[in-house]
Each structure stands twice: as C-alpha cells, then as structure tokens.
Motif scaffolding. Structure first.
Motif, PDB file in Angstrom:
ATOM      1  N   PHE A  11       0.667  -1.199   0.054  1.00 45.46           N
ATOM      2  CA  PHE A  11       0.007   0.004   0.125  1.00 45.46           C
ATOM      3  C   PHE A  11       0.781   1.210  -0.031  1.00 45.46           C
ATOM      4  N   ALA A  12       2.034   1.180   0.677  1.00 46.90           N
ATOM      5  CA  ALA A  12       2.982   2.275   0.692  1.00 46.90           C
ATOM      6  C   ALA A  12       3.455   2.567  -0.542  1.00 46.90           C
ATOM      7  N   ARG A  13       3.703   1.637  -1.502  1.00 53.10           N
ATOM      8  CA  ARG A  13       4.311   1.719  -2.834  1.00 53.10           C
ATOM      9  C   ARG A  13       3.223   2.300  -3.594  1.00 53.10           C
ATOM     10  N   LEU A  14       1.950   1.739  -3.625  1.00 59.42           N
ATOM     11  CA  LEU A  14       0.815   2.278  -4.487  1.00 59.42           C
ATOM     12  C   LEU A  14       0.449   3.693  -4.066  1.00 59.42           C
ATOM     13  N   ARG A  15       0.672   4.029  -2.752  1.00 60.83           N
ATOM     14  CA  ARG A  15       0.189   5.519  -2.457  1.00 60.83           C
ATOM     15  C   ARG A  15       1.288   6.487  -3.020  1.00 60.83           C
ATOM     16  N   ARG A  16       2.565   5.967  -3.054  1.00 55.99           N
ATOM     17  CA  ARG A  16       3.799   6.808  -3.463  1.00 55.99           C
ATOM     18  C   ARG A  16       3.330   6.775  -5.093  1.00 55.99           C
ATOM     19  N   PHE A  17       3.118   5.778  -5.723  1.00 53.57           N
ATOM     20  CA  PHE A  17       2.656   5.635  -7.187  1.00 53.57           C
ATOM     21  C   PHE A  17       1.694   6.759  -7.490  1.00 53.57           C
ATOM     22  N   VAL A  18       0.602   6.604  -7.053  1.00 53.00           N
ATOM     23  CA  VAL A  18      -0.653   7.419  -6.946  1.00 53.00           C
ATOM     24  C   VAL A  18      -0.316   8.944  -6.898  1.00 53.00           C
ATOM     25  N   GLU A  19       0.481   9.204  -5.919  1.00 54.87           N
ATOM     26  CA  GLU A  19       0.761  10.581  -5.616  1.00 54.87           C
ATOM     27  C   GLU A  19       1.730  11.420  -6.774  1.00 54.87           C
ATOM     28  N   THR A  20       2.329  10.530  -7.318  1.00 55.57           N
ATOM     29  CA  THR A  20       3.382  11.010  -8.652  1.00 55.57           C
ATOM     30  C   THR A  20       2.513  10.890  -9.853  1.00 55.57           C
ATOM     31  N   VAL A  21       1.406  10.456 -10.007  1.00 56.75           N
ATOM     32  CA  VAL A  21       0.544  10.429 -11.289  1.00 56.75           C
ATOM     33  C   VAL A  21      -0.029  11.958 -11.857  1.00 56.75           C
ATOM     34  N   THR A  22       0.552  12.499 -12.660  1.00 49.04           N
ATOM     35  CA  THR A  22       0.109  13.906 -13.002  1.00 49.04           C
ATOM     36  C   THR A  22      -1.123  13.914 -13.842  1.00 49.04           C
ATOM     37  N   ARG A  23      -1.561  14.988 -14.022  1.00 48.88           N
ATOM     38  CA  ARG A  23      -2.734  15.521 -15.039  1.00 48.88           C
ATOM     39  C   ARG A  23      -2.492  14.837 -16.378  1.00 48.88           C
ATOM     40  N   TRP A  24      -1.434  15.087 -16.665  1.00 49.79           N
ATOM     41  CA  TRP A  24      -0.607  14.552 -18.399  1.00 49.79           C
ATOM     42  C   TRP A  24      -0.654  13.146 -18.308  1.00 49.79           C
ATOM     43  N   ASP A  25      -0.510  12.410 -17.274  1.00 49.09           N
ATOM     44  CA  ASP A  25      -0.548  11.036 -17.461  1.00 49.09           C
ATOM     45  C   ASP A  25      -2.128  10.437 -17.451  1.00 49.09           C
ATOM     46  N   LEU A  26      -2.888  11.245 -16.689  1.00 46.05           N
ATOM     47  CA  LEU A  26      -4.128  10.844 -16.752  1.00 46.05           C
ATOM     48  C   LEU A  26      -4.920  11.116 -18.285  1.00 46.05           C
ATOM     49  N   LEU A  27      -4.286  12.130 -18.773  1.00 47.24           N
ATOM     50  CA  LEU A  27      -4.918  12.429 -20.194  1.00 47.24           C
ATOM     51  C   LEU A  27      -4.260  11.506 -21.188  1.00 47.24           C
ATOM     52  N   LEU A  28      -3.272  11.057 -21.225  1.00 47.66           N
ATOM     53  CA  LEU A  28      -2.593  10.186 -21.944  1.00 47.66           C
ATOM     54  C   LEU A  28      -3.323   8.898 -21.721  1.00 47.66           C
ATOM     55  N   ALA A  29      -3.836   8.713 -20.333  1.00 47.38           N
ATOM     56  CA  ALA A  29      -4.524   7.098 -20.218  1.00 47.38           C
ATOM     57  C   ALA A  29      -5.870   7.103 -20.719  1.00 47.38           C
ATOM     58  N   ILE A  30      -6.559   8.408 -20.965  1.00 46.17           N
ATOM     59  CA  ILE A  30      -7.820   8.233 -21.141  1.00 46.17           C
ATOM     60  C   ILE A  30      -8.288   7.773 -22.648  1.00 46.17           C
ATOM     61  N   ALA A  55     -17.839   7.467 -30.955  1.00 38.93           N
ATOM     62  CA  ALA A  55     -17.779   8.016 -29.560  1.00 38.93           C
ATOM     63  C   ALA A  55     -16.420   8.046 -28.600  1.00 38.93           C
ATOM     64  N   ALA A  56     -15.681   7.035 -28.986  1.00 35.92           N
ATOM     65  CA  ALA A  56     -14.142   6.761 -28.447  1.00 35.92           C
ATOM     66  C   ALA A  56     -13.439   7.996 -29.241  1.00 35.92           C
ATOM     67  N   SER A  57     -13.415   8.122 -30.614  1.00 31.55           N
ATOM     68  CA  SER A  57     -12.762   9.241 -31.187  1.00 31.55           C
ATOM     69  C   SER A  57     -13.172  10.692 -30.600  1.00 31.55           C
ATOM     70  N   ALA A  58     -14.656  10.785 -30.325  1.00 32.98           N
ATOM     71  CA  ALA A  58     -14.885  12.310 -29.857  1.00 32.98           C
ATOM     72  C   ALA A  58     -14.336  12.350 -28.434  1.00 32.98           C
ATOM     73  N   ILE A  59     -14.195  11.177 -27.726  1.00 28.33           N
ATOM     74  CA  ILE A  59     -13.672  11.366 -26.323  1.00 28.33           C
ATOM     75  C   ILE A  59     -11.953  11.765 -26.519  1.00 28.33           C
ATOM     76  N   GLY A  60     -11.383  10.869 -27.391  1.00 28.55           N
ATOM     77  CA  GLY A  60      -9.758  11.352 -27.485  1.00 28.55           C
ATOM     78  C   GLY A  60      -9.671  12.893 -28.181  1.00 28.55           C
ATOM     79  N   LEU A  61     -10.634  13.025 -28.846  1.00 24.54           N
ATOM     80  CA  LEU A  61     -10.460  14.531 -29.620  1.00 24.54           C
ATOM     81  C   LEU A  61     -10.827  15.568 -28.526  1.00 24.54           C
ATOM     82  N   LEU A  62     -11.612  15.419 -27.533  1.00 30.07           N
ATOM     83  CA  LEU A  62     -11.897  16.497 -26.451  1.00 30.07           C
ATOM     84  C   LEU A  62     -10.852  16.328 -25.610  1.00 30.07           C
ATOM     85  N   THR A  63     -10.271  15.132 -25.384  1.00 35.57           N
ATOM     86  CA  THR A  63      -8.807  15.089 -24.313  1.00 35.57           C
ATOM     87  C   THR A  63      -7.738  15.683 -25.068  1.00 35.57           C
ATOM     88  N   LEU A  64      -7.741  15.566 -26.388  1.00 34.12           N
ATOM     89  CA  LEU A  64      -6.461  16.413 -27.086  1.00 34.12           C
ATOM     90  C   LEU A  64      -6.805  17.718 -26.832  1.00 34.12           C
TER      91      LEU A  64
END
Length: 79
Positions: A11-30, A55-64
C-alpha cells in the motif's frame, strides 16, 4: 502477544505511485481507455463498432483539445 499492523508495504508503494501521477498521465491514459471501452461495449452490448469508435474518437479529440489548447502545459511544473 498483540500485533499492530500500521501499513502494508504494498500500500505504501501504491500510495507513492498514485501521488506521482500527473494530469498529463491521466490525459494520456484516457485515450486508449476510451477505445478499449468502446470495443468492449461493442462486443458486450451489441453496439455497432462504428458507433462505439465514433464515440471513442470524440472522447479522444476532447482530451487532446483540453491538453493542447484549453489548458496547455506551461513548462513550469518541474521548476
């Protein structure tokens, strides 16, 4: 004997990982998650593949658009 478990090492390792995730990582994952979800919905619910991918293309376009034009990186995150 009384045992006290404060935290589990995983859990400590997972918490450190989650703390390092940035907005840009989330955008690339979407983007790939949108296409994977569209393919899954197409197979599971019988949605036409073309509609699901549209629909997936629209979501990807909005993310970009959000990541590149609406709130672009300013280069000061690591400063």
């Amino acid at each position: 004997m009384k045992r006290v478990i404060r935290t589990l090492p995983g859990f400590a390792r997972l918490r450190r990982f989650v703390e390092t995730v940035t907005r840009w990582d989330l955008l690339l994952a979407i983007i790939p998650l949108a296409f994977a979800s569209a393919a899954t919905a197409s197979k599971t619910f019988g949605v036409p593949l073309e509609s699901a991918m549209l629909a997936a293309s629209a979501i990807g376009l909005l993310t970009l658009l959000d990541g590149l034009f609406l709130r672009p990186p300013n280069g000061l995150q690591g400063a």
